[in-house]
Design a protein around this motif. Sequence first.
Motif, PDB file in Angstrom:
ATOM      1  N   MET A  64       0.824  -1.208   0.000  1.00 47.65           N
ATOM      2  CA  MET A  64       0.000   0.000   0.000  1.00 47.65           C
ATOM      3  C   MET A  64       0.863   1.265   0.000  1.00 47.65           C
ATOM      4  N   GLU A  65       1.972   1.245   0.733  1.00 49.83           N
ATOM      5  CA  GLU A  65       2.860   2.411   0.764  1.00 49.83           C
ATOM      6  C   GLU A  65       3.547   2.610  -0.580  1.00 49.83           C
ATOM      7  N   MET A  66       3.912   1.518  -1.244  1.00 52.87           N
ATOM      8  CA  MET A  66       4.506   1.639  -2.579  1.00 52.87           C
ATOM      9  C   MET A  66       3.515   2.257  -3.559  1.00 52.87           C
ATOM     10  N   ARG A  73       1.378   3.369  -9.866  1.00 53.41           N
ATOM     11  CA  ARG A  73       1.120   2.079  -9.221  1.00 53.41           C
ATOM     12  C   ARG A  73      -0.184   2.074  -8.434  1.00 53.41           C
ATOM     13  N   TYR A  74      -0.990   3.095  -8.628  1.00 49.97           N
ATOM     14  CA  TYR A  74      -2.246   3.188  -7.876  1.00 49.97           C
ATOM     15  C   TYR A  74      -3.107   1.941  -8.117  1.00 49.97           C
ATOM     16  N   GLY A  75      -3.592   1.359  -7.036  1.00 45.16           N
ATOM     17  CA  GLY A  75      -4.467   0.197  -7.142  1.00 45.16           C
ATOM     18  C   GLY A  75      -3.760  -1.130  -7.293  1.00 45.16           C
ATOM     19  N   MET A  76      -2.429  -1.135  -7.253  1.00 42.59           N
ATOM     20  CA  MET A  76      -1.737  -2.413  -7.443  1.00 42.59           C
ATOM     21  C   MET A  76      -1.999  -3.335  -6.254  1.00 42.59           C
ATOM     22  N   ALA A  77      -2.093  -4.612  -6.543  1.00 35.13           N
ATOM     23  CA  ALA A  77      -2.406  -5.593  -5.505  1.00 35.13           C
ATOM     24  C   ALA A  77      -1.968  -6.975  -5.979  1.00 35.13           C
ATOM     25  N   ILE A 145      -3.715  -8.598  -1.191  1.00 34.13           N
ATOM     26  CA  ILE A 145      -2.685  -7.792  -0.541  1.00 34.13           C
ATOM     27  C   ILE A 145      -2.584  -6.456  -1.266  1.00 34.13           C
ATOM     28  N   GLY A 146      -2.684  -5.359  -0.519  1.00 37.05           N
ATOM     29  CA  GLY A 146      -2.596  -4.027  -1.095  1.00 37.05           C
ATOM     30  C   GLY A 146      -3.930  -3.403  -1.423  1.00 37.05           C
ATOM     31  N   ALA A 147      -5.013  -4.177  -1.310  1.00 37.57           N
ATOM     32  CA  ALA A 147      -6.324  -3.661  -1.692  1.00 37.57           C
ATOM     33  C   ALA A 147      -7.041  -2.948  -0.558  1.00 37.57           C
ATOM     34  N   ASP A 148      -6.704  -3.305   0.682  1.00 41.37           N
ATOM     35  CA  ASP A 148      -7.444  -2.781   1.832  1.00 41.37           C
ATOM     36  C   ASP A 148      -6.515  -2.779   3.036  1.00 41.37           C
ATOM     37  N   ALA A 149      -6.569  -1.726   3.811  1.00 41.88           N
ATOM     38  CA  ALA A 149      -5.703  -1.629   4.994  1.00 41.88           C
ATOM     39  C   ALA A 149      -5.999  -2.725   6.008  1.00 41.88           C
TER      40      ALA A 149
END
Length: 229
Positions: A64-66, A73-77, A145-149
């Motif tokens: 998420m930080e990346m 890279r917005y929305g990458m997961a 991973i990366g989609a939701d905190a």
Amino acid sequence: MEEQSVYIVADGVGGNNAGEIASSNAVNAAAAYFRENPPREAGDEDALGVLFRGCIGTVNRCIMEMAKADSSRYGMACTLIIAYVEGQDAYFVNVGDSRAYIYRAGSLFRVTEDHSYVNRLVRMGVLTRDEAEAKTDNHIITRAIGADADTEADYYRTRLAAGDVIILCSDGLYNEVAEDAMTALIKESDSMQHLAEALIQAACEAGGGDNITAVCIKVDQGKEDQNGK
């Protein structure tokens, strides 16, 4: 991470930006976490659960930080599945629809449940598994991973037997190679390297429409022989 008996597969989520970057960094972050926090030092199953939750949280924050630091890279997961083998026990942690299978005594069974739209319908009784496999939107996942905190993982513990084969794989493999075909290849393979290569070749020959990853581990009296592609 064979030295820790930890095995990791991640797969970029289709349609999202920088999925390949997300998956490679997720693997690297998980590997770094387990080097600093060896599972064999956890002590008991409760402590392992805390360790695994810490890993998922760390990897999720990393991705998420990346994404936040680079608008491209917005929305990458990505999906993530981790297996830890300790003696006669295997522990699995998964987010998304990458899977773990175990082959034992001629039969293959799936350990993990997909975090996907169609699998949710199966669990609700709306669809059968055969109907789910035939749906064209079976690639839509409900956790990544990366989609939701607050992304959560599922955890599984399975007792092992000598001769078991563990397969961790992305959907690029199981969407192309049916479980009976996977079983036949396991029976024909004389090593985990041969098996990993055969599974990926079969998926490519069947269409190879997505990234294909397979990690194969053979359990032999408490020791693991592994190979990944």
